[in-house]
Design a protein around this motif. Sequence first.
Motif, PDB file in Angstrom:
ATOM      1  N   ASP A  71      42.567  60.863  50.792  1.00  0.00           N
ATOM      2  CA  ASP A  71      41.600  59.771  50.694  1.00  0.00           C
ATOM      3  C   ASP A  71      40.963  59.743  49.305  1.00  0.00           C
ATOM      4  O   ASP A  71      40.995  60.748  48.573  1.00  0.00           O
ATOM      5  N   LYS A  72      40.389  58.620  48.965  1.00  0.00           N
ATOM      6  CA  LYS A  72      39.600  58.536  47.728  1.00  0.00           C
ATOM      7  C   LYS A  72      38.313  59.333  47.939  1.00  0.00           C
ATOM      8  O   LYS A  72      37.706  59.283  49.007  1.00  0.00           O
ATOM      9  N   GLY A 123      32.501  56.616  53.846  1.00  0.00           N
ATOM     10  CA  GLY A 123      31.842  55.360  53.553  1.00  0.00           C
ATOM     11  C   GLY A 123      32.113  54.332  54.636  1.00  0.00           C
ATOM     12  O   GLY A 123      32.921  54.554  55.549  1.00  0.00           O
ATOM     13  N   GLU A 124      31.477  53.198  54.523  1.00  0.00           N
ATOM     14  CA  GLU A 124      31.608  52.163  55.543  1.00  0.00           C
ATOM     15  C   GLU A 124      33.037  51.646  55.665  1.00  0.00           C
ATOM     16  O   GLU A 124      33.473  51.241  56.748  1.00  0.00           O
ATOM     17  N   ASN A 125      33.788  51.676  54.557  1.00  0.00           N
ATOM     18  CA  ASN A 125      35.175  51.203  54.629  1.00  0.00           C
ATOM     19  C   ASN A 125      36.108  52.236  55.273  1.00  0.00           C
ATOM     20  O   ASN A 125      37.255  51.932  55.575  1.00  0.00           O
ATOM     21  N   GLY A 126      35.602  53.474  55.464  1.00  0.00           N
ATOM     22  CA  GLY A 126      36.394  54.523  56.103  1.00  0.00           C
ATOM     23  C   GLY A 126      37.431  55.155  55.207  1.00  0.00           C
ATOM     24  O   GLY A 126      38.090  56.121  55.593  1.00  0.00           O
ATOM     25  N   ARG A 127      37.591  54.630  53.979  1.00  0.00           N
ATOM     26  CA  ARG A 127      38.642  55.143  53.094  1.00  0.00           C
ATOM     27  C   ARG A 127      38.092  56.028  51.978  1.00  0.00           C
ATOM     28  O   ARG A 127      38.854  56.694  51.287  1.00  0.00           O
ATOM     29  N   THR A 128      36.784  56.028  51.778  1.00  0.00           N
ATOM     30  CA  THR A 128      36.184  56.849  50.726  1.00  0.00           C
ATOM     31  C   THR A 128      35.374  57.974  51.357  1.00  0.00           C
ATOM     32  O   THR A 128      34.571  57.745  52.269  1.00  0.00           O
ATOM     33  N   LEU A 129      35.613  59.189  50.869  1.00  0.00           N
ATOM     34  CA  LEU A 129      34.892  60.360  51.357  1.00  0.00           C
ATOM     35  C   LEU A 129      33.820  60.717  50.332  1.00  0.00           C
ATOM     36  O   LEU A 129      34.128  60.959  49.160  1.00  0.00           O
TER      37      LEU A 129
END
Length: 304
Positions: free
Chosen positions: A274-275, A226-232
């Motif tokens: 990751d989330k 995702g855009e935040n880099g923390r959600t796959l």
Amino acid sequence: MDNRTKKGFKSGFVSIVGRPNVGKSTLLNHIVGQKIAIMSNKPQTTRNKITAVYTTEQGQVIFLDTPGIHKPKSKLGDYMVAVAENTLNEVDLVLFVIDATEKRGPGDEYIIERLKQVKTPVFLVINKIDKVHPEELLPIIDDYRKLYEFKQIIPISALEGNNTGPLIQAIFDEMEEGPMYYPPDQVTDHPERFIVAELIREKVLHLTREEVPHSIAVTVEEMKRGENGRTLYIYAAIYVERDSQKGILIGERGQMLKEIGRRSRLDIERLMGDKVYLELWVKVKKDWRNQERMLRNFGFYDED
């Protein structure tokens, strides 16, 4: 990849073979310290040649966990057996894993006949010793020793970790000095998508019965951050051969598919750190296990 070799550093390739459901994947996961190969109490869980890398100061061992050698009933079965048998000549050592709780059968004898045709040294690894009395091991050892001249015979419990340390040391003792083939922190050569698909397939194996487990294949259609880099974000399809199997996988009001997704997501989050947002859907591909084109699409054959 660093191919520089320090003096005394050992490396080599080890194939793990045996009948289905003897604990090959459990052993592999125990050695590398995390889940690389999926585990299930259903036979023929492993379909591809799983490569796992174990690195210490002493050296690096690349393990090939092969599909269980069995009498094939489909083109997929033919492929699985061919994968297992072809590795025997490709490696420096073979671990022939048997189940201490099971009597020697035609499948074990078939594997031994195949082993007699190769020059690779073989360790007999007697697994699940936590489930038998120690006095029961000697007859098993004597029985197998009559059939083949094993380099070593090592009883273990892959699940409990019993005697796996001496097994690993014996493997290193068999290796010669060689390069570090993979970076020291790498534990498999499979891409993340493959591992994710296998984790999803494992949950289906755990939650379904009868003909459904052998009739499924899983493909990861899309995997992106995702855009935040923390959600796959992962979008995956579970393929079955019949409409009735699709109904079983979806379950009443979609509950089965939700549970498969929930368990898969937790495992993937542990693996990736990751989330994870996971979306699953079920598709029907009639008799895919006997269609070479579909087997290629699902990654079972290397492209020529």
